[in-house]
Enzyme design. Structure first.
Site, PDB file in Angstrom:
ATOM      1  N   PRO A 159       0.813  -1.229   0.000  1.00  0.00           N
ATOM      2  CG  PRO A 159      -0.905  -1.586   1.549  1.00  0.00           C
ATOM      3  CD  PRO A 159       0.421  -2.140   1.097  1.00  0.00           C
ATOM      4  CE1 TYR A 160       5.745   5.627   2.098  1.00  0.00           C
ATOM      5  CE2 TYR A 160       7.273   4.062   1.123  1.00  0.00           C
ATOM      6  CZ  TYR A 160       6.992   5.336   1.579  1.00  0.00           C
ATOM      7  OH  TYR A 160       7.962   6.324   1.511  1.00  0.00           O
ATOM      8  CB  ALA A 161       5.309   0.495  -2.945  1.00  0.00           C
ATOM      9  CB  SER A 163       0.061   5.500  -1.380  1.00  0.00           C
ATOM     10  OG  SER A 163       1.257   5.523  -0.627  1.00  0.00           O
TER      11      SER A 163
END
Ligand SMILES: NC(=O)c1ccc[n+]([C@@H]2O[C@H](COP(=O)([O-])OP(=O)(O)OC[C@H]3O[C@@H](n4cnc5c(N)ncnc54)[C@H](OP(=O)(O)O)[C@@H]3O)[C@@H](O)[C@H]2O)c1
Length: 249
Positions: A159-161, A163
């Site tokens: 999810p971080y990558a 986003s």
């Protein structure tokens, strides 16, 4: 107090520590009136300002859309202008990529809210002021802080990558949309020595042994690049990877 007409103003989000603090310090050294920002009201705001060389500190939790809007409104109400916006504030979440259920929809929404939608809201709220700034003869400037993990399939969590990959794409789309009055670029750091990466021993070891530069970045390495993008009046739509060359391996 109103700024002298020639003094350009930069808002650096997430400038209480790490990359944001270094970028704010660097822009202040380059002559910008810098407004620092962090998530919450701080008792030590005046020492933070003295340390960075910033003229003001505004608190706003960027997970909250109304707070993001108020941040820009406060800067404009207090200082009357905005020439440079550095969207640095961001959050990460460390989740093994193979643990799909751990990456819950709630985490996905948090990553999208803070890392993509908040920068979008800030840009939308700042657009008119940035267009006014360009009437001075120099384009206004936005720098979004992404990550190398948005360029390669890596990173603390999917999810971080993802986003940050969305933020990279928004950067290019907005460069196309807002030129020639507003330039929009991104910096994609690899591992940087900040509070966010404290204890990331495996990653530190990877950079020390595999990256051509044989070390993680210092916040100042990234701040230099932000300052270069701000100083330049032509480059737009670029995402500059600053990972010490790890992507070559
Ligand atoms: N460190 C790395 O290796 C690395 C690598 C690639 C990309 N990045 C990106 O670089 C940026 C800065 O990271 P950093 O390592 O310098 O992190 P950091 O030292 O942990 O600082 C993060 C900053 O963002 C602010 N922030 C976080 N969530 C916020 C929220 N919801 N609302 C308002 N402010 C918020 C924090 O404010 P408070 O102090 O008030 O909480 C702090 O000022 C992030 O976007 C990060 O994703 C970092």
């Amino acid at each position: 107090m109103p700024l002298p007409p020639e003094r350009r103003l930069a808002l650096v989000t997430g400038s209480t520590s790490g990359i944001g603090a270094a970028a704010a310090r660097r822009l202040a050294r380059d002559g910008y009136a810098v407004v620092a920002h962090g998530r919450r009201v701080r008792d030590d705001a005046s020492s933070l300002l003295a340390d960075i060389g910033a003229i003001d500190y505004v608190a706003a939790d960027l997970a909250d859309e109304a707070e993001a809007r108020r941040l820009v409104a406060d800067v404009l109400a207090r200082h009357g202008r905005l020439d440079v916006l550095v969207n640095n504030a961001g959050e990460t979440m460390r989740i093994p990529h193979a643990d799909l259920k751990a990456a819950t929809p709630q985490i996905w929404r948090r990553m999208m809210d803070v890392n993509v939608i908040a920068p979008w809201v800030l840009i939308a709220e700042a657009e008119s002021a940035l267009r006014l700034s360009a009437e001075s003869g120099r384009p206004a400037c936005i720098v979004n802080i992404g990550t190398h993990a948005a360029v390669r399939p890596k990173g603390g969590s999917i999810p971080y990558a993802a986003s940050k990959a969305a933020l990279h794409h928004v950067t290019k789309l907005l460069a196309l949309t807002l030129g020639p009055t507003i330039r929009v670029n991104g910096v994609a750091p690899g591992l940087v020595d900040t509070p966010m990466t404290t204890g990331w021993d495996a990653a530190i070891e990877l950079w020390n042994t595999k990256a051509p530069m044989r070390r993680m970045a210092r916040p100042e390495d990234i701040a230099d690049l932000v300052a270069a993008l701000v100083a330049n009046d032509y480059v737009t739509g670029e995402i500059i990877i600053a990972d010490g060359g790890l992507n070559l391996t």
